[in-house]
Design a protein around this motif. Structure first.
Motif, PDB file in Angstrom:
ATOM      1  N   GLU A 108       0.819  -1.210   0.000  1.00 16.57           N
ATOM      2  CA  GLU A 108       0.000   0.000   0.000  1.00 16.57           C
ATOM      3  C   GLU A 108       0.855   1.264   0.000  1.00 16.57           C
ATOM      4  OE1 GLU A 108      -2.651  -0.519   3.320  1.00 16.57           O
ATOM      5  OE2 GLU A 108      -3.530  -2.335   2.451  1.00 16.57           O
ATOM      6  N   GLY A 109       1.918   1.241  -0.794  1.00 19.08           N
ATOM      7  CA  GLY A 109       2.774   2.402  -0.932  1.00 19.08           C
ATOM      8  C   GLY A 109       3.766   2.603   0.200  1.00 19.08           C
ATOM      9  N   LYS A 110       3.824   1.680   1.158  1.00 23.74           N
ATOM     10  CA  LYS A 110       4.756   1.803   2.280  1.00 23.74           C
ATOM     11  C   LYS A 110       5.774   0.676   2.209  1.00 23.74           C
ATOM     12  CE  LYS A 110       1.396   3.936   5.349  1.00 23.74           C
ATOM     13  NZ  LYS A 110       0.665   3.821   6.601  1.00 23.74           N
ATOM     14  N   THR A 111       6.970   0.955   2.680  1.00 20.57           N
ATOM     15  CA  THR A 111       8.035  -0.034   2.707  1.00 20.57           C
ATOM     16  C   THR A 111       8.249  -0.511   4.145  1.00 20.57           C
ATOM     17  OG1 THR A 111       9.095   1.038   0.827  1.00 20.57           O
ATOM     18  CG2 THR A 111      10.454  -0.464   2.112  1.00 20.57           C
ATOM     19  N   PHE A 112       8.320  -1.827   4.307  1.00 19.48           N
ATOM     20  CA  PHE A 112       8.520  -2.447   5.618  1.00 19.48           C
ATOM     21  C   PHE A 112       9.656  -3.454   5.534  1.00 19.48           C
ATOM     22  CE2 PHE A 112       3.983  -1.655   5.042  1.00 19.48           C
ATOM     23  CZ  PHE A 112       3.634  -0.991   6.201  1.00 19.48           C
ATOM     24  N   ARG A 113      10.333  -3.647   6.645  1.00 19.84           N
ATOM     25  CA  ARG A 113      11.219  -4.796   6.747  1.00 19.84           C
ATOM     26  C   ARG A 113      10.305  -6.007   6.889  1.00 19.84           C
ATOM     27  NH1 ARG A 113      16.754  -4.294   8.926  1.00 19.84           N
ATOM     28  NH2 ARG A 113      16.321  -6.437   9.512  1.00 19.84           N
ATOM     29  N   ARG A 114      10.651  -7.112   6.228  1.00 22.04           N
ATOM     30  CA  ARG A 114       9.811  -8.318   6.323  1.00 22.04           C
ATOM     31  C   ARG A 114       9.676  -8.753   7.783  1.00 22.04           C
ATOM     32  NH1 ARG A 114       7.849 -11.936   2.832  1.00 22.04           N
ATOM     33  NH2 ARG A 114       9.141 -11.154   1.127  1.00 22.04           N
TER      34      ARG A 114
END
Length: 171
Positions: free
Chosen positions: A60-66
């Motif tokens: 959803e347009g956001k970057t996360f660490r797995r």
């Protein structure tokens, strides 16, 4: 090769919590592999390439660490999960214990024996308290055992006052 993923608790970007047990080197690829288990469900042991463990994902347009490592203070939910798992085991053991108590009540009824056997209860308390690996827990464990024996006596008294005690346990 240095392990990039250290043992500990981690949260997946979707919310689940996991425990990394250790990192290993794949014998075929020589790549670091993370060995872990979920802190929910059956707790099966899984393995995943460390590169995949450490990657980032977009949602959803956001970057996360797995996977994000949890600090020890934030492990409360994992600790509570461990207690819940132990409680489930204790519930199963309690049912098993009460089924044995039911059989004891049947025996006592058939043989005209009293519910309370104070010498037996004292022996059980001493024997079971001696099983503890940490004596600091002894007074608490003794209180738990005393309460369980009280409940067992209540149940036996109820059983002995009934005509047909075999129908009570569903056997």
């Amino acid at each position: 090769m240095e392990n990039t993923v250290q043992p500990g608790r981690y949260r997946h970007f979707k919310g689940g919590e996991y425990e990394v047990l250790f990192s290993a080197i794949d014998s075929e690829t020589q790549q670091e592999t993370v060995v872990y288990r979920p802190l929910y469900g059956e707790g099966k042991i899984w393995a995943r390439p460390a590169a995949m463990w450490n990657e980032t994902v977009e949602r959803e347009g956001k970057t996360f660490r797995r996977f994000e490592r949890l600090e020890p203070e934030s492990n409360l939910s994992a600790l509570r999960q461990e207690i819940s798992e132990i409680d489930a085991q204790m519930a199963a053991l309690f049912c098993r214990r009460m089924q044995a108590v039911h059989k004891v009540a049947e025996y006592k009824k058939e043989n005209g024996l009293a519910v309370l056997d104070a010498a037996r209860e004292k022996e059980v308390l001493e024997k079971n308290t001696a099983l503890l690996s940490d004596s600091a827990y002894a007074p608490y464990y003794a209180a738990l055992m005393q309460r369980m024996m009280e409940l067992s006596r209540e149940y036996q008294s109820r059983m002995l006052s009934q005509e047909d005690i075999s129908s009570e346990s569903g056997e």
